[in-house]
Structure formats: C-alpha cells, structure tokens
Design a protein around this motif. Structure first.
Motif, PDB file in Angstrom:
ATOM      1  N   MET A  45     -27.218  67.814  31.145  1.00 39.37           N
ATOM      2  CA  MET A  45     -26.111  67.706  31.924  1.00 39.37           C
ATOM      3  C   MET A  45     -25.238  66.290  31.698  1.00 39.37           C
ATOM      4  O   MET A  45     -24.063  66.388  31.643  1.00 39.37           O
ATOM      5  N   CYS A  46     -26.035  65.190  31.294  1.00 37.98           N
ATOM      6  CA  CYS A  46     -25.555  64.015  30.890  1.00 37.98           C
ATOM      7  C   CYS A  46     -24.223  64.282  29.753  1.00 37.98           C
ATOM      8  O   CYS A  46     -23.053  63.676  29.565  1.00 37.98           O
ATOM      9  N   LYS A  47     -24.713  65.029  28.859  1.00 37.63           N
ATOM     10  CA  LYS A  47     -23.976  65.640  27.734  1.00 37.63           C
ATOM     11  C   LYS A  47     -22.755  66.595  28.135  1.00 37.63           C
ATOM     12  O   LYS A  47     -21.559  66.201  27.886  1.00 37.63           O
ATOM     13  N   ALA A  48     -22.933  67.251  29.100  1.00 39.06           N
ATOM     14  CA  ALA A  48     -21.938  68.279  29.512  1.00 39.06           C
ATOM     15  C   ALA A  48     -20.721  67.338  30.366  1.00 39.06           C
ATOM     16  O   ALA A  48     -19.618  67.604  30.234  1.00 39.06           O
ATOM     17  N   LEU A  49     -21.399  66.285  31.184  1.00 32.89           N
ATOM     18  CA  LEU A  49     -20.357  65.347  31.652  1.00 32.89           C
ATOM     19  C   LEU A  49     -19.516  64.695  30.856  1.00 32.89           C
ATOM     20  O   LEU A  49     -18.430  64.338  30.921  1.00 32.89           O
ATOM     21  N   GLY A  52     -16.940  66.778  29.267  1.00 29.10           N
ATOM     22  CA  GLY A  52     -15.729  67.435  30.322  1.00 29.10           C
ATOM     23  C   GLY A  52     -16.191  69.006  30.596  1.00 29.10           C
ATOM     24  O   GLY A  52     -15.446  69.757  30.765  1.00 29.10           O
ATOM     25  N   GLU A  53     -17.165  69.217  29.993  1.00 29.38           N
ATOM     26  CA  GLU A  53     -17.798  70.697  30.435  1.00 29.38           C
ATOM     27  C   GLU A  53     -17.884  71.009  31.692  1.00 29.38           C
ATOM     28  O   GLU A  53     -17.970  72.059  32.254  1.00 29.38           O
ATOM     29  N   ILE A  54     -18.378  70.005  32.493  1.00 23.84           N
ATOM     30  CA  ILE A  54     -18.584  70.225  33.945  1.00 23.84           C
ATOM     31  C   ILE A  54     -17.871  68.959  34.445  1.00 23.84           C
ATOM     32  O   ILE A  54     -17.762  67.731  33.917  1.00 23.84           O
ATOM     33  N   ASP A  55     -17.487  68.962  35.765  1.00 24.05           N
ATOM     34  CA  ASP A  55     -16.994  67.934  36.482  1.00 24.05           C
ATOM     35  C   ASP A  55     -17.932  67.313  37.394  1.00 24.05           C
ATOM     36  O   ASP A  55     -17.825  65.952  37.725  1.00 24.05           O
ATOM     37  N   MET A  56     -18.820  67.736  37.633  1.00 26.25           N
ATOM     38  CA  MET A  56     -19.814  67.063  38.709  1.00 26.25           C
ATOM     39  C   MET A  56     -21.448  67.712  38.259  1.00 26.25           C
ATOM     40  O   MET A  56     -21.411  68.735  37.793  1.00 26.25           O
ATOM     41  N   ALA A  57     -22.257  66.949  38.694  1.00 25.48           N
ATOM     42  CA  ALA A  57     -23.815  67.241  38.512  1.00 25.48           C
ATOM     43  C   ALA A  57     -24.566  66.934  39.497  1.00 25.48           C
ATOM     44  O   ALA A  57     -24.410  65.728  40.173  1.00 25.48           O
ATOM     45  N   VAL A  58     -25.809  67.590  39.819  1.00 32.56           N
ATOM     46  CA  VAL A  58     -26.712  67.140  40.746  1.00 32.56           C
ATOM     47  C   VAL A  58     -27.793  66.884  39.749  1.00 32.56           C
ATOM     48  O   VAL A  58     -28.389  67.784  38.872  1.00 32.56           O
ATOM     49  N   ILE A  59     -28.138  65.595  39.703  1.00 30.59           N
ATOM     50  CA  ILE A  59     -28.843  65.275  38.436  1.00 30.59           C
ATOM     51  C   ILE A  59     -29.874  63.949  38.690  1.00 30.59           C
ATOM     52  O   ILE A  59     -29.650  63.395  40.035  1.00 30.59           O
ATOM     53  N   LEU A  60     -30.718  63.786  38.038  1.00 30.71           N
ATOM     54  CA  LEU A  60     -31.819  63.062  38.152  1.00 30.71           C
ATOM     55  C   LEU A  60     -31.321  61.593  38.225  1.00 30.71           C
ATOM     56  O   LEU A  60     -30.602  61.055  37.215  1.00 30.71           O
ATOM     57  N   THR A  61     -31.462  60.840  39.277  1.00 35.45           N
ATOM     58  CA  THR A  61     -30.883  59.282  39.425  1.00 35.45           C
ATOM     59  C   THR A  61     -31.211  58.450  38.427  1.00 35.45           C
ATOM     60  O   THR A  61     -30.054  57.730  37.734  1.00 35.45           O
ATOM     61  N   GLU A  62     -32.396  58.453  37.744  1.00 37.25           N
ATOM     62  CA  GLU A  62     -32.597  57.372  36.761  1.00 37.25           C
ATOM     63  C   GLU A  62     -31.834  57.852  35.320  1.00 37.25           C
ATOM     64  O   GLU A  62     -31.419  56.767  34.581  1.00 37.25           O
TER      65      GLU A  62
END
Length: 283
Positions: A45-49, A52-62
């Motif tokens: 997800m970090c890579k996707a953000l 610009g593949e995604i605009d938002m993510a529900v993602i691990l805090t650390e």
C-alpha cells in the motif's frame, strides 16, 4: 461525482468500510469511493500511495509513519483502530522450533521489506533482547498464502501475522503458534495523499464522518459476530474474543504518540531521524 480509491487488507478490521460501500453511503455526498484489497499489506500500500494508484489507505501505523519519514507524500488523517494489533508468531507444524528463544538468529518470513511483518520482527527482537543486526534475517514470501506455502517447505523459519486471521491455519495444523507480540501503539490509521488533502479536504472530512458513524456503533450491529465469522471463515468464539479486544477510533494520533513511534523506529534503525509530527499528521 468525485472519484477516490482506497486500499486496505481484506481482513475483519475493515468490515465497516465494506458495509458503508455496500450501502452506497458515499454516493449521497457525490463521492464515488472504490475499495481495493491489498493482500501484500502495508508495504504494497505504501508503494500504491507513492505511485498514485490509490488516494487513501487503511494501513499499519508504524509502516506508514516510516514511509512518510522516508518521503511518501501522505499524511495520517485519523486513527482507524485504536487498540494494538496482536501479531501471532507462527512456525510450520513440522518445524523443530517450540519457543521464542529457538527463533533467535533464524529467518523471518515477511510479506515485503517495509511491511508490518518486517517492522514487527524488529519490535519482537528488541522485546527479547536480541541483537537486531546479528539475530534477524529475512526472506520475502509476499503474503499469508505465501507463508502457508513456504514455511512447511523450510523457506523461512517463522512468520508474524495478525493472530485471529491466522488462527484457522493453526487450528487445521498448518502452523503452530509460538507466541504473541502486540503493537505498542494504535494499530491501523487512515492515510491520504497530500495532493488530495490540498485539493479536496472537504471530501476527505465527509468520508471520515461516514466511516466514523459506522465504527462508533459497529459492535452493536445485530449478529455482527456471525457476519464476521461467516465472511472471514473464522470460529465464532474467536470473533467474539477479537471484538472484545478491539476498539475503533474517531480521532487522530497525538503528537506525543507520533514522537514515541518515531523514537522507536530510530532506536530500531528503521528510520535515520525523526521529523516534525506536523509532517505526519493532518490537522
């Protein structure tokens, strides 16, 4: 209608998103929010953000804090799950390892570098007093399915993944649970690309308001435990235990929390130095 893409792991934590999307709650506010499953977790997800593949993510805090410090142009807009994530430390059923001490110096199977399974291996090593330079080694297996295939073959010695999602594979004898390692901070946050926050902050506020209306009463939804058990193929009593341990949030991280997490990441040599918390959290 404004179009936004959000990513997350296909796990029980994210059922509130599924419910709001199924009910088309964003449409009435002229927002077309589309969900994508990321089986590879936080690193993917970090890579996707970033791309610009995604605009938002529900993602691990650390994981997202580490990636923002390392240049990911995003901010954390809110905590999603306020309680710790309970990471189970698993070995293959045919493994000779039986205790945490046995795992010192062995190879951790991780979904990818920068993922939660990677970062939490460092947290676990520190908890055990291991030398993170000498006693940690990694092999990339992509996701839970990759671990199920690789660990019994001897590719990787242990695998850290959310305890309850992995429990069916302990119950059926593929994995053994050696121990647990809870995160010492709220486990999931919602991160948004800076470009979106600058261009359309009102839509982000609307999305947060809608999801918060669901999470604040999520545990009180009739038969929610049975819905989770059926959807994610979990035992009902495991779901009930998980629900009793889990609290969703409607607030953002505090500066104190961000400082603490960064200090831990510096201590573990996962980031070089801390940045101002204003560069990480959206006010």
């Amino acid at each position: 209608m404004k179009k936004y893409k959000i990513g997350g792991v296909p796990e029980h934590f994210n059922l509130p998103w599924y419910l709001t999307l199924k009910n088309k709650e964003y449409h009435s506010h002229d927002i077309n929010l589309r969900w994508s499953d990321y089986h590879g977790g936080t690193g993917q997800m970090c890579k996707a953000l970033r791309e610009g593949e995604i605009d938002m993510a529900v993602i691990l805090t650390e994981g997202i804090i580490r990636d923002i410090v390392n240049g990911n142009p995003c901010k954390i807009v809110q905590v999603f799950v306020n309680t710790p994530l309970i990471w189970g430390i698993h070995v293959a059923e045919n493994s000779s390892y039986t205790t945490l001490d046995d795992l010192k110096g062995t190879q951790a199977a991780i979904s990818r570098f920068g993922s939660g399974s990677h970062l939490m291996a460092y947290v676990n090593a520190e908890n055990q007093g291991w030398d993170t330079d000498k006693d940690l080694d990694f092999t990339v297996i992509k996701n839970l399915q990759g671990a199920l295939e690789n660990l019994p073959e001897g590719n990787g010695d242990y695998f850290m993944w959310e305890k309850f999602m992995t429990k069916p594979h302990v119950d059926n004898g593929t994995f053994r649970l050696i121990d647990e390692c809870p995160t010492p901070w709220p486990c999931f946050v919602i991160a948004v690309r800076n470009e979106i926050l600058e261009k359309d902050p009102e839509s982000i506020k609307t999305i947060l308001r809608i999801i918060n209306n669901t999470t604040i009463d999520f545990k009180n939804i009739p038969m929610i435990d049975k819905m989770i058990a059926n959807r994610y193929q979990l035992e009902l009593e495991d779901v009930q235990q998980w629900l009793s341990l889990t609290e969703w949030s409607q607030k953002n991280l505090t500066e104190k929390q961000v400082d603490y997490i960064q200090e831990k990441l510096v201590q573990l040599d996962l980031i070089e130095k801390k940045v101002d918390s204003q560069d990480i959290i959206w006010k």
